[in-house]
Design a protein around this motif. Structure first.
Motif, PDB file in Angstrom:
ATOM      1  N   MET A   1       0.817  -1.186  -0.202  1.00 39.47           N
ATOM      2  CA  MET A   1       0.111  -0.064  -0.023  1.00 39.47           C
ATOM      3  C   MET A   1       0.986   1.201  -0.019  1.00 39.47           C
ATOM      4  O   MET A   1       1.899   1.303   0.621  1.00 39.47           O
ATOM      5  CB  MET A   1      -0.877  -0.141   1.207  1.00 39.47           C
TER       6      MET A   1
ATOM      7  N   LEU B   1      -2.590   6.849   4.272  1.00 37.04           N
ATOM      8  CA  LEU B   1      -2.194   5.498   4.027  1.00 37.04           C
ATOM      9  C   LEU B   1      -3.448   4.755   4.082  1.00 37.04           C
ATOM     10  O   LEU B   1      -4.452   4.905   5.103  1.00 37.04           O
ATOM     11  CB  LEU B   1      -1.324   4.797   4.981  1.00 37.04           C
ATOM     12  N   ALA B   2      -3.984   4.284   2.821  1.00 38.14           N
ATOM     13  CA  ALA B   2      -5.409   3.734   2.609  1.00 38.14           C
ATOM     14  C   ALA B   2      -6.521   4.642   3.326  1.00 38.14           C
ATOM     15  O   ALA B   2      -7.344   4.425   3.972  1.00 38.14           O
ATOM     16  CB  ALA B   2      -5.393   2.329   3.321  1.00 38.14           C
TER      17      ALA B   2
ATOM     18  N   GLU C   1      -6.428   7.028   5.315  1.00 37.04           N
ATOM     19  CA  GLU C   1      -6.373   7.525   6.843  1.00 37.04           C
ATOM     20  C   GLU C   1      -5.053   8.393   6.865  1.00 37.04           C
ATOM     21  O   GLU C   1      -3.977   7.900   6.387  1.00 37.04           O
ATOM     22  CB  GLU C   1      -6.431   6.339   7.597  1.00 37.04           C
TER      23      GLU C   1
END
Length: 149
Positions: A1, A56-57, A59
């Protein structure tokens, strides 16, 4: 990710403040003092144009604040916080690189940071060098600097 870096937005302030406090408390140092300091959980609205956020993702997992220094050739890395669960994933290094980029846009030739003993090795590994010993509200620290030219 992959981690993305973006400018901070007004609606990020509460999340950034909570992340700042959580990250500060994670080592277990100065807990009572930090909990008593409103600034340990606040991100000034005036700083928002100078904050980059790491996501990240979807958030927020970190942020960095860079302010113009008193001398036009210097900038100050005011805040660098990464969520404890995201430590040691390269996010801090990405944010330092973004801080250096932003400092250059401010016209700075040098970026400086005040760091405690726990953060000092990270900044030195990022190319910062010792400039002076200083005293913060909580403990002795060091001022480190890095040439941007």
């Amino acid at each position: 990710m992959s981690v993305s870096i973006r400018p901070a937005r007004a609606e990020d302030r509460d999340v950034l403040g909570a992340l700042k406090l959580r990250s500060s408390l994670a080592w277990g140092d100065h807990v009572e003092e930090l909990l008593a300091m409103p600034e340990a959980r606040e991100v000034p609205a005036a700083h928002l144009p100078n904050i980059a956020v790491a996501e990240l993702a979807g958030e927020i997992v970190g942020f960095v604040t860079v302010l113009a220094g008193d001398d036009a050739t210097r900038a100050e890395l005011e805040d660098l916080f990464v969520a404890p669960e995201a430590w040691r994933k390269g996010i801090g290094s990405l944010l330092v690189a973004e801080a250096e980029r932003h400092a250059r846009t401010l016209g700075a030739q040098t970026i400086e940071v005040v760091a405690g003993e726990r953060a000092r090795p990270f900044y030195q590994a990022s190319g910062f060098r010792f400039a002076a010993a200083v005293q913060t509200e909580l403990a002795p620290a060091v001022r480190l600097e890095k040439d941007l030219s």
